[in-house]
Design a protein around this motif. Structure first.
Motif, PDB file in Angstrom:
ATOM      1  N   ALA A 114      25.767  -6.324  30.791  1.00 42.48           N
ATOM      2  CA  ALA A 114      27.217  -6.186  30.622  1.00 42.48           C
ATOM      3  C   ALA A 114      27.895  -7.542  30.763  1.00 42.48           C
ATOM      4  O   ALA A 114      28.788  -7.895  29.981  1.00 42.48           O
ATOM      5  N   THR A 115      27.468  -8.332  31.760  1.00 37.00           N
ATOM      6  CA  THR A 115      28.087  -9.640  31.962  1.00 37.00           C
ATOM      7  C   THR A 115      27.849 -10.537  30.753  1.00 37.00           C
ATOM      8  O   THR A 115      28.776 -11.197  30.265  1.00 37.00           O
ATOM      9  N   VAL A 116      26.616 -10.546  30.260  1.00 30.32           N
ATOM     10  CA  VAL A 116      26.317 -11.392  29.100  1.00 30.32           C
ATOM     11  C   VAL A 116      27.200 -10.994  27.914  1.00 30.32           C
ATOM     12  O   VAL A 116      27.784 -11.854  27.241  1.00 30.32           O
ATOM     13  N   ILE A 117      27.323  -9.677  27.687  1.00 30.15           N
ATOM     14  CA  ILE A 117      28.170  -9.233  26.571  1.00 30.15           C
ATOM     15  C   ILE A 117      29.617  -9.678  26.794  1.00 30.15           C
ATOM     16  O   ILE A 117      30.274 -10.211  25.896  1.00 30.15           O
ATOM     17  N   CYS A 118      30.106  -9.458  28.005  1.00 29.73           N
ATOM     18  CA  CYS A 118      31.494  -9.837  28.303  1.00 29.73           C
ATOM     19  C   CYS A 118      31.717 -11.323  28.052  1.00 29.73           C
ATOM     20  O   CYS A 118      32.747 -11.724  27.515  1.00 29.73           O
ATOM     21  N   LEU A 119      30.740 -12.162  28.434  1.00 29.38           N
ATOM     22  CA  LEU A 119      30.922 -13.603  28.251  1.00 29.38           C
ATOM     23  C   LEU A 119      30.828 -13.968  26.775  1.00 29.38           C
ATOM     24  O   LEU A 119      31.611 -14.776  26.268  1.00 29.38           O
ATOM     25  N   LEU A 170      27.311   1.333  29.281  1.00 28.98           N
ATOM     26  CA  LEU A 170      27.452  -0.115  29.174  1.00 28.98           C
ATOM     27  C   LEU A 170      28.813  -0.487  28.579  1.00 28.98           C
ATOM     28  O   LEU A 170      29.498  -1.397  29.068  1.00 28.98           O
ATOM     29  N   ILE A 171      29.209   0.250  27.552  1.00 27.27           N
ATOM     30  CA  ILE A 171      30.492  -0.062  26.904  1.00 27.27           C
ATOM     31  C   ILE A 171      31.658   0.185  27.862  1.00 27.27           C
ATOM     32  O   ILE A 171      32.587  -0.628  27.946  1.00 27.27           O
ATOM     33  N   ALA A 172      31.565   1.289  28.605  1.00 26.16           N
ATOM     34  CA  ALA A 172      32.624   1.569  29.579  1.00 26.16           C
ATOM     35  C   ALA A 172      32.742   0.419  30.577  1.00 26.16           C
ATOM     36  O   ALA A 172      33.848  -0.040  30.907  1.00 26.16           O
ATOM     37  N   VAL A 173      31.591  -0.071  31.052  1.00 26.53           N
ATOM     38  CA  VAL A 173      31.610  -1.192  32.000  1.00 26.53           C
ATOM     39  C   VAL A 173      32.261  -2.409  31.351  1.00 26.53           C
ATOM     40  O   VAL A 173      33.118  -3.073  31.949  1.00 26.53           O
ATOM     41  N   CYS A 174      31.884  -2.690  30.117  1.00 30.89           N
ATOM     42  CA  CYS A 174      32.408  -3.890  29.443  1.00 30.89           C
ATOM     43  C   CYS A 174      33.919  -3.805  29.232  1.00 30.89           C
ATOM     44  O   CYS A 174      34.634  -4.785  29.423  1.00 30.89           O
ATOM     45  N   ILE A 227      34.598 -15.491  35.183  1.00 25.99           N
ATOM     46  CA  ILE A 227      33.253 -14.910  35.154  1.00 25.99           C
ATOM     47  C   ILE A 227      32.989 -14.162  36.456  1.00 25.99           C
ATOM     48  O   ILE A 227      32.496 -13.036  36.462  1.00 25.99           O
ATOM     49  N   ASN A 228      33.363 -14.796  37.550  1.00 28.74           N
ATOM     50  CA  ASN A 228      33.176 -14.168  38.857  1.00 28.74           C
ATOM     51  C   ASN A 228      33.884 -12.817  38.920  1.00 28.74           C
ATOM     52  O   ASN A 228      33.308 -11.798  39.297  1.00 28.74           O
ATOM     53  N   GLN A 229      35.142 -12.792  38.501  1.00 32.83           N
ATOM     54  CA  GLN A 229      35.890 -11.522  38.548  1.00 32.83           C
ATOM     55  C   GLN A 229      35.297 -10.487  37.614  1.00 32.83           C
ATOM     56  O   GLN A 229      35.261  -9.299  37.927  1.00 32.83           O
ATOM     57  N   THR A 230      34.841 -10.950  36.461  1.00 39.18           N
ATOM     58  CA  THR A 230      34.237 -10.027  35.503  1.00 39.18           C
ATOM     59  C   THR A 230      32.999  -9.362  36.108  1.00 39.18           C
ATOM     60  O   THR A 230      32.823  -8.138  36.004  1.00 39.18           O
TER      61      THR A 230
END
Ligand SMILES: Nc1ncnc2c1ncn2[C@@H]1O[C@H](COP(=O)(O)OP(=O)(O)OP(=O)(O)O)[C@@H](O)[C@H]1O
Ligand SMILES: [Mg+2]
Lengths: 299, 339
Positions: A114-119, A170-174, A227-230
């Protein structure tokens, strides 16, 4: 007493049938959309599903001592703190000993992906936003909405489109976790010292050169805060995401809630907290190390 | 590497959304205050014409808000002009395409800033080679050249320091090294030394003059300090409300201030360091002691009092006598006339 007229005490509502038809209409329309495009959308996310499953398997297949070693190594690389490395190892040992190793690996896989996708989505989006005031005016309210709308509400269309499973989770998390990194990337770039940018212009830097040699490096502290907050928000979503099929610590917490398993719920909850603390400290210290030279000491 | 001069012709800048619209009114004599009050536009530059000499230091002086920064930013077009031209090597900078402008900035100009504007995430070395990196110079070559300039400005040993570890004076040395490393003919300096303590400022002026003796760049130097202007400037232009109110050498300005505003400015100046022997000498010849005609009065006075002679001969570049000065003449010229 004055007689208050009727039309002031009762709200002029839509008629019941009209309202029902409206809701039905919207639902039917979305269902239609989902029937026509659902499969296409699902196929679009197939690679993501494969990747997530592959990553989960990889984490689970790795022998636990090696896994602890790798995680400790990553913590050291990020934070350069022996205390934090020791804390991480201790937390992982306790987690494993209390029978939560497998679920922890699922959660780690979910959060990492999820983090990788968000970034991958969020940082470029933030950069674009910083270039255009109009884009900023469009995206900001969307981000506000994503952060304030109760997450259960957007679970509904996700389920209607994709059913229950890892990808919807995963999408909900993102959706929940991506706003901070977008916002802070945008902010960080916008806050870059105008004088320094002017100097880059004066030396003939092109747009790309300015972006990669001046703006991004100078925005890094803010980008890292994002990134930290994400990551923190992604972790906060693991229980909700398990409602629609995400595996891991979150689903155990959910099970404990429905069955009133106090000890199990608390243990898994604390495991999530432990992971959160490690991620938080590592990403914060990493961000701090990058900005060591940024503070102005001399005027 | 003969530098070329910069020709600024009929340059106007009006800040605001519809700047061009007000050019005719400004040409007809509308003042800065009037333009601002009636139309909400700011007159930045008003019909600037300056020929900045090749290989010399052109100083632009004026009080805060007079348009100095605006003017210097037109030379590398960090600010778009509203009307007029800036010609260098026969090309109008204001008409260059985007890519021509980038090349012009990369290879022909370098700039030093009042607030240094160093890259805080880069070391001294990496700040110095920034311009070369932008030009696409090979890394090894860039390091070599940057190191040479770091040494030249007296910062050897500090290559790996970050700007925040340096004092203001040292930071501006980095700013100067970064600009010089570019090897550009035009050096633009916007109040480059204004943020420094007086002593360090003198130091930096000396560094600049030394380097200029060697390199003969076309320097445009902005300052609001008259002493600095007189020390550095081969030519000086004075701005007020975006218009040039006087142009000339330091001597011209001190001896013949164009108006009361400038007269007020030059009142406190040490004339002995501005006026040259040829300007005040009398016809004739006196004694075997001599000074060159370009000698400053301060130097002449020192020679006279040391030798104990009454008069001293002024000679031209070939050593031929062209005039005479007495201690009385010198002191008379050094005293500010009361207005
Ligand atoms: N972007 C801008 N928009 C509107 N007005 C501006 C802008 N930049 C400068 N000005 C105005 O133009 C005038 C000249 O400004 P400039 O910065 O060139 O002055 P300066 O001589 O460099 O002053 P200082 O000594 O304070 O640096 C001022 O009245 C200023 O307010
Ligand atoms: Mg200025």
């Amino acid at each position: 007493m004055v007689d208050i007229p009727d039309y002031l005490t009762t709200f002029p509502e839509m008629s019941r049938t009209e309202l029902r038809d409206l809701k039905k209409g919207v639902d039917a329309a979305f269902r239609g959309f989902s029937r026509t495009y659902g499969e296409g959308i699902e196929n679009f996310f197939k690679p993501l599903l494969h990747f997530l499953v592959w990553f989960e398997k990889l984490l689970l297949a790795t022998p636990w001592p090696l896994m602890i070693l790798i995680l400790a190594g990553l913590v050291w690389l990020g934070a350069r703190s022996w205390g934090l490395v020791a804390g991480t190892v201790a937390a992982l040992l306790v987690i494993g000993y209390l029978g939560m190793w497998e679920d922890t690996m699922f959660t780690l896989a979910l959060i990492s992906v999820a983090t990788v996708i968000c970034l991958l989505v969020g940082i470029p989006l933030g950069l674009l936003m910083s270039k255009s005031d109009r884009l900023q005016a469009v995206i900001t309210p969307v981000l506000d909405l994503m952060q304030t709308i109760p997450s259960f509400v957007y679970l509904i269309p996700i389920i209607m489109l994709l059913g229950i499973g890892r990808v919807p989770g995963l999408i909900a998390v993102c959706i929940y976790a991506i706003p901070p990194v977008v916002r802070l990337t945008n902010l960080g770039i916008r806050l870059v010292d105008k004088d320094v940018l002017e100097a880059a212009d004066a030396f003939g830097a092109s747009g790309w050169q300015k972006m990669f040699r001046v703006q991004i490096p100078l925005a890094l502290p803010n980008i890292f805060a994002g990134i930290n907050q994400t990551i923190m928000m992604a972790l906060a979503m693991v229980v909700v995401a398990s409602l629609i099929g995400a595996h891991g610590l979150g689903s155990v917490v959910l099970k404990s809630v429905t069955n009133q398993y106090l000890a199990l719920g608390v243990m898994n909850g604390l495991a999530i907290v432990a992971i959160a603390i490690v991620f938080d400290r590592v990403s914060q210290r990493f961000g701090k190390r990058m900005q060591k030279h940024m503070e102005v000491v001399h005027g | 590497m003969a530098s070329q001069g910069i020709e600024i012709r009929n340059l106007y800048k009006i800040f605001g959304p519809k700047g061009e619209k007000y050019i005719p009114m400004v040409k007809n004599g509308m003042s800065k205050a009037e333009l601002n009050d009636t139309y909400g536009h700011v007159l930045g530059l008003n019909d600037i014409n300056i020929s900045m000499p090749a290989g010399k230091i052109q100083v632009v002086m004026g009080l805060s808000g007079s348009g100095k920064s605006t003017l210097i930013r037109h030379i590398n077009r960090l600010i778009e002009p509203t009307a007029g031209e800036v010609v260098y090597e026969g090309v109008d900078v204001c008409k260059m395409s985007k890519s021509e402008l980038l090349q012009f900035r990369r290879h022909k100009t370098a700039m030093v800033f009042q607030k240094f504007a160093l890259l805080p995430h880069r070391t001294v070395l990496e700040n110095t080679l920034f311009g070369l990196e932008i030009q696409g110079v090979d890394r090894k070559e860039a390091v070599k050249r940057a190191e040479r300039w770091i040494t030249r400005v007296g910062l050897e040993g500090f290559e790996d320091h970050y700007p925040n570890q340096l004092s203001g004076g040292m930071q501006q040395r980095v700013g100067l090294a970064r600009a010089l490393a570019n090897d550009a003919d035009i050096l633009l300096m916007d109040e480059a030394f204004s943020a420094l303590d007086p002593l360090i400022r003198m130091d930096m002026q000396t560094v600049l003059l030394d380097i200029q003796q060697e390199l003969h760049k076309t320097v445009v130097f902005i300052t609001h300090d008259l002493d600095e202007a007189l020390r550095l400037g081969d030519q000086i232009a004075i701005l007020r409300d975006g218009a040039v109110i006087q142009k000339g050498t330091g001597q011209d300005i001190v001896l013949k201030p164009a108006d009361a505003y400038i007269a007020d400015f030059v009142k406190e100046v040490n004339r002995g360091r501005v006026i040259r022997a040829e300007t005040v000498m009398r016809k004739g010849q006196g004694g075997d002691q001599s000074v060159p005609k370009s000698a400053l009065l301060e130097t002449v006075a020192k020679r006279l009092s040391e030798s104990g002679a009454d008069e001293i001969t002024v000679v031209d570049d070939g050593g031929q006598p062209v005039g005479v000065l007495s201690l009385h003449d010198v002191i008379g010229a050094m005293v500010t006339p009361s207005v």
